[in-house]
Design an enzyme around this catalytic site. Structure first.
Site, PDB file in Angstrom:
ATOM      1  N   HIS A   1       0.836  -1.201   0.000  1.00  0.00           N
ATOM      2  CA  HIS A   1       0.000   0.000   0.000  1.00  0.00           C
ATOM      3  C   HIS A   1       0.871   1.251   0.000  1.00  0.00           C
ATOM      4  O   HIS A   1       0.909   1.981   0.988  1.00  0.00           O
ATOM      5  CB  HIS A   1      -0.923   0.014   1.216  1.00  0.00           C
ATOM      6  CG  HIS A   1      -1.783  -1.188   1.337  1.00  0.00           C
ATOM      7  ND1 HIS A   1      -2.561  -1.667   0.304  1.00  0.00           N
ATOM      8  CD2 HIS A   1      -2.015  -2.027   2.363  1.00  0.00           C
ATOM      9  CE1 HIS A   1      -3.220  -2.744   0.700  1.00  0.00           C
ATOM     10  NE2 HIS A   1      -2.895  -2.988   1.941  1.00  0.00           N
TER      11      HIS A   1
ATOM     12  N   HIS B   1       1.956  11.948   2.007  1.00  0.00           N
ATOM     13  CA  HIS B   1       3.301  11.626   2.516  1.00  0.00           C
ATOM     14  C   HIS B   1       4.370  12.226   1.589  1.00  0.00           C
ATOM     15  O   HIS B   1       5.173  11.495   1.004  1.00  0.00           O
ATOM     16  CB  HIS B   1       3.452  10.106   2.627  1.00  0.00           C
ATOM     17  CG  HIS B   1       4.273   9.681   3.790  1.00  0.00           C
ATOM     18  ND1 HIS B   1       3.774   9.637   5.063  1.00  0.00           N
ATOM     19  CD2 HIS B   1       5.561   9.269   3.879  1.00  0.00           C
ATOM     20  CE1 HIS B   1       4.700   9.205   5.878  1.00  0.00           C
ATOM     21  NE2 HIS B   1       5.802   8.991   5.187  1.00  0.00           N
TER      22      HIS B   1
ATOM     23  N   GLY C   1       4.775  12.973   9.638  1.00  0.00           N
ATOM     24  CA  GLY C   1       3.898  12.953  10.813  1.00  0.00           C
ATOM     25  C   GLY C   1       3.997  14.233  11.617  1.00  0.00           C
ATOM     26  O   GLY C   1       2.992  14.828  12.000  1.00  0.00           O
TER      27      GLY C   1
ATOM     28  N   THR D   1       5.042  17.138  10.563  1.00  0.00           N
ATOM     29  CA  THR D   1       4.509  18.240   9.767  1.00  0.00           C
ATOM     30  C   THR D   1       2.979  18.216   9.780  1.00  0.00           C
ATOM     31  O   THR D   1       2.335  19.260   9.945  1.00  0.00           O
ATOM     32  CB  THR D   1       5.043  18.165   8.316  1.00  0.00           C
ATOM     33  OG1 THR D   1       6.481  18.171   8.354  1.00  0.00           O
ATOM     34  CG2 THR D   1       4.551  19.331   7.489  1.00  0.00           C
TER      35      THR D   1
END
Length: 132
Positions: free
Chosen positions: A35, A78, A85, A87
């Protein structure tokens, strides 16, 4: 968003030239190689879409819903090698603070981080989750 990432990663990234720069490699959540996050070639257009979404929804959504959606949408892209995370949490907290809400402290200990990552994974897959 790039400036925020640069600030949160400049002292922690191994390669300082990567701070605040969109990634050029494929990445995926830890343990979920099947994923991957957004393809690197699609990162800039998706970030542009996020900024447009933010402009259209910041004043129309409830501030807490807007902050949570902003966080989730950012994390699902991302866009950076490191500090996504941190940010995303800063973006969420800026949105909350702008509307007079208190900031959220995501604890850095292993158990709380695992819970945070689990809830993000569930939200990204569209699953509802319990408050436990």
């Amino acid at each position: 968003m790039r400036d925020l990432n640069r600030i949160v990663t400049l002292q922690t990234t191994q390669d300082k030239s990567e701070a605040g720069v969109y990634r050029a490699i494929k990445v995926w959540p830890n343990g979920l190689e099947n994923h991957p996050y957004v393809n690197p070639i699609d990162t800039r257009p998706r970030m542009d879409q996020l900024i447009e979404w933010s402009s259209q929804n910041q004043l129309t959504l409830h501030p807490v819903v807007y902050a949570a959606d902003l966080h989730l949408r950012f994390v699902s892209i991302h866009p950076f090698i490191d500090g996504n995370g941190r940010t995303a949490i800063l973006l969420m907290n800026f949105a909350l603070a702008q509307s007079g809400y208190p900031v959220i402290n995501v604890q850095p200990n292993h158990e709380e981080r695992y819970t945070y990552m689990d809830r993000l994974e569930q939200a990204l897959s569209g699953n509802k989750f319990s408050k436990s």
